[in-house]
Design a protein around this motif. Structure first.
Motif, PDB file in Angstrom:
ATOM      1  N   HIS A 527     -69.447 -14.010 -17.711  1.00  0.00           N
ATOM      2  CA  HIS A 527     -70.312 -13.515 -18.794  1.00  0.00           C
ATOM      3  C   HIS A 527     -71.018 -14.676 -19.488  1.00  0.00           C
ATOM      4  O   HIS A 527     -72.230 -14.613 -19.768  1.00  0.00           O
ATOM      5  N   TRP A 528     -70.271 -15.736 -19.759  1.00  0.00           N
ATOM      6  CA  TRP A 528     -70.891 -16.905 -20.376  1.00  0.00           C
ATOM      7  C   TRP A 528     -71.984 -17.491 -19.471  1.00  0.00           C
ATOM      8  O   TRP A 528     -73.074 -17.816 -19.938  1.00  0.00           O
ATOM      9  N   THR A 530     -73.683 -16.039 -17.165  1.00  0.00           N
ATOM     10  CA  THR A 530     -74.839 -15.126 -17.112  1.00  0.00           C
ATOM     11  C   THR A 530     -75.705 -15.297 -18.353  1.00  0.00           C
ATOM     12  O   THR A 530     -76.957 -15.310 -18.269  1.00  0.00           O
ATOM     13  N   GLU A 531     -75.067 -15.428 -19.523  1.00  0.00           N
ATOM     14  CA  GLU A 531     -75.818 -15.646 -20.759  1.00  0.00           C
ATOM     15  C   GLU A 531     -76.602 -16.950 -20.705  1.00  0.00           C
ATOM     16  O   GLU A 531     -77.761 -17.015 -21.130  1.00  0.00           O
ATOM     17  N   ILE A 532     -75.967 -17.989 -20.203  1.00  0.00           N
ATOM     18  CA  ILE A 532     -76.651 -19.287 -20.104  1.00  0.00           C
ATOM     19  C   ILE A 532     -77.878 -19.183 -19.202  1.00  0.00           C
ATOM     20  O   ILE A 532     -78.962 -19.717 -19.501  1.00  0.00           O
ATOM     21  N   GLU A 534     -79.644 -16.514 -18.564  1.00  0.00           N
ATOM     22  CA  GLU A 534     -80.677 -15.737 -19.247  1.00  0.00           C
ATOM     23  C   GLU A 534     -81.376 -16.570 -20.318  1.00  0.00           C
ATOM     24  O   GLU A 534     -82.587 -16.475 -20.516  1.00  0.00           O
ATOM     25  N   MET A 535     -80.577 -17.388 -21.022  1.00  0.00           N
ATOM     26  CA  MET A 535     -81.168 -18.260 -22.040  1.00  0.00           C
ATOM     27  C   MET A 535     -82.115 -19.280 -21.422  1.00  0.00           C
ATOM     28  O   MET A 535     -83.128 -19.650 -22.025  1.00  0.00           O
TER      29      MET A 535
END
Length: 635
Positions: A527-528, A530-532, A534-535
């Motif tokens: 999850h982390w 994936t967030e990175i 996307e950022m």
């Protein structure tokens, strides 16, 4: 410890000084056991005559042999052979209808089952004991039961017992049946009579009856401690007998094989040449006997045999030290005594070695825990040692505790995975087609044309290009995260399995706890990541040198920070709490009361060791008594 040579010396000095001449027709090398262990085995012609006419079939030194033979019989009853300790055993083998039953009847002075087909369907352990009481005592032992019988019913009772062991059909069984015969005049002998060899199954027998019988015979005659009593019919060609083939396969020189030739009155022609030439390597020599027929009493049969070997024009030429049941009995008793004396010291040593080995193995099994306090203390100790091992492997890069484990050292494996990830990222860029160099970028710039300053790229065009590049490589970091956590899970599980291998319930709880915890941490990391990713698609960029410098500093420490923080929490806090939750939780929780329940395989092993130790301790007592008796006897 008394050696075999000492025992043999004691026997030769204390057993009445019996020495005899060597069989006239034997090979010089064929009497190795007899000449090495005792001087001679047979009686002179006049002495044999006297024994036949005036004395029962009993050696004059049975009282000296009996204690040793009793000790061996007790060891056999204790089934010490199941522990890999072989015992001196006279094994009776022969082709079907070779006359085995008749020979054994003459030695024991009782009737045995006879008839067509296989009469002996189980190993019949015949324990013959001479005693002074004129009233015989007979009993059968099998499957843990003892049944008394008498001379009139013994044959029928053997058949009934055999049917209970092997079934009412004509199959065989490897479960032994023991016949104890205490009778005035019988030699002190213990023999194992095996089924007669047959190649053609009759109705009611399995098709592989020959293979079953062969396997049983080979099991009994293969040990070097076994003496093979090979029963041959005088009418057969010895070289083609199945029993000879089997005995020669395990006793090539014949040094532990004695042959009994039966039915000599039915085929006397050429018999002298057959037993003197010895073309089949019978190292312990031959004994020729006449079978008891019809309703003859044993006394009548011996008298008839005596006259036959004295008066028959062909049979009378055979040396008297090679004929008759009495000669056979004397030879068997002496061979048996020599074998026991030779093997007894080694048996004592093997019993002691096995006992010490089993005691050590039992002591190395996990201690059985009887209280919750003991269980909790053991649990805390296991968790503590597991944490220390995991810190060394995962955080410090040490691998001395598990030098042969290919999964450690952890730091080296993680660096390999990181390098592979980096290589894949660079490889992805390098794999872009040179023929389409900047084609996509130029197309995007064309679409983003507008009113702007010359030589400045539109921001939205830059972001579109960036997003496509990030999208193209986004799968690689996610695979890397998955791979790292899978590796960490394997390492943690490997350590936990070793630390909890002696405690079944704790091992189950530890396995579930590890899998559940790692799965949650893996999902969180994915999850982390994936967030990175996307950022990365949304962020703006700058060329400010101070910002870039600080960014590089933080990024170089990010991997160490995240790894140490995550793994430290995993080792120090999360793992222990997760195992406790599994132990005490509502789903699979068993509580500390059952936490240390043994694995079924360990429980079975413990029970087996306890039984074996009990058996070997009893066996040790038996052999110690007999060895003490021998020392006293020698003095």
């Amino acid at each position: 410890m008394i050696s075999s040579s000492d025992l043999l010396s004691i026997l030769s000095q204390k057993m009445g000084g019996r020495t005899t001449q060597t069989d006239s027709g034997s090979r010089s090398s064929s009497s190795s056991i007899l000449q090495d262990d005792q001087e001679g085995l047979s009686s002179s012609s006049s002495k044999a005559q006297l024994l036949f006419n005036n004395a029962p079939i009993v050696s004059s030194y049975n009282d000296k042999i009996r204690p040793m033979l009793d000790a061996i019989d007790k060891l056999r009853i204790l089934m010490v052979m199941e522990e890999g300790i072989q015992l001196p055993t006279i094994v009776v083998v022969g082709d079907q209808s070779s006359g085995k039953s008749s020979v054994l009847e003459s030695l024991a002075g009782i009737s045995l089952p006879r008839g067509q087909g296989i009469c002996t369907r189980v190993p019949l352990v015949m324990r013959l004991q001479h005693h002074s009481d004129p009233q015989p005592e007979l009993s059968l032992e099998y499957n843990g039961r003892v049944e008394h019988t008498d001379e009139d019913k013994v044959s029928e009772d053997i058949v009934n017992a055999t049917n209970l062991i092997a079934g009412h059909k004509k199959g065989i069984s490897d479960t032994p049946l023991t016949l104890l015969v205490k009778k005035n005049g019988v030699p002190d002998l213990t023999m194992v009579d095996l089924p007669g060899i047959t190649r053609v199954p009759v109705h009611g027998q399995p098709e592989n009856i020959y293979d079953q019988i062969k396997d049983m015979i080979m099991k009994y005659i293969k040990p070097d401690e076994s003496i093979i009593l090979n029963v041959l019919s005088a009418s057969t060609d010895f070289s083609t007998c199945e029993s000879i083939s089997m005995s020669r396969s395990v006793d090539k020189t014949g040094e532990r094989t004695l042959a009994v030739v039966t039915k000599v009155d039915m085929a006397p022609e050429g018999l002298l040449e057959k037993v003197t030439a010895d073309d089949v390597d019978i190292g312990l020599g031959y004994v020729c006997v006449r079978n008891r027929i019809r309703d003859e009493t044993y006394e009548e049969a011996r008298a008839t045999a005596d006259r036959l070997f004295k008066t028959h024009p062909l049979l009378s030429k055979i040396d008297k030290s090679m004929v008759g049941i009495q000669v056979l009995a004397d030879k068997l008793v002496q061979i048996q005594a020599a074998s026991i004396a030779r093997n007894l010291p080694a048996i004592v040593k093997k019993i002691n070695d096995k006992l010490n080995s089993y005691l050590s193995e039992l002591n190395n099994l996990p201690k059985t825990l009887s209280t919750v306090a003991e269980a909790m203390a053991t649990f805390m100790q296991i968790i503590g040692t597991s944490k220390e091992s995991l810190k060394k492997i995962l955080l410090m890069g040490e691998f001395d505790e598990f030098p042969d484990d290919q999964q450690v050292p952890c730091t080296a494996r993680l660096v390999e995975m990181l390098n592979q990830c980096s290589y894949q990222l660079h490889e992805r860029n390098a794999s872009d087609s040179k023929s389409n160099f900047l084609v996509e970028e130029i197309a995007i710039l064309e679409k983003a044309k507008g009113i702007n300053l010359p030589n400045f790229v539109q921001r939205n065009a830059f972001l579109i290009i960036l997003r496509e590049k990030v999208k193209g490589i986004s799968g690689i970091p996610l695979e890397f995260v998955e791979k790292v956590w899978n590796y960490i899970e394997n390492v943690v599980l490997s350590v936990l399995m070793r630390k909890t291998e002696k405690y079944y319930q704790l091992q189950l709880s530890a396995t579930r706890a590890c899998q559940n915890l790692i799965q949650r941490m893996k999902e969180r990391s994915i999850h982390w990541m994936t967030e990175i990713l996307e950022m990365e698609k949304l962020t703006d960029y700058t060329c400010n040198p101070e910002y870039v410098s600080e960014w590089h500093r933080l990024m170089t420490e990010q991997e160490t920070f995240i790894t140490k923080l995550s793994i430290s929490n995993l080792v120090d806090k999360d793992l222990g709490m997760e195992i406790v939750s599994e132990l005490m939780g509502p789903n699979h929780g068993v509580g500390f009361e059952r936490m240390m329940e043994e694995h079924p395989s360990i429980a079975v092993k413990r029970e087996k060791l306890i039984k074996s130790i009990k058996k070997l301790k009893e066996s040790k007592e038996v052999v110690c008594k007999i060895m003490d008796g021998i020392v006293t006897f020698a003095n």
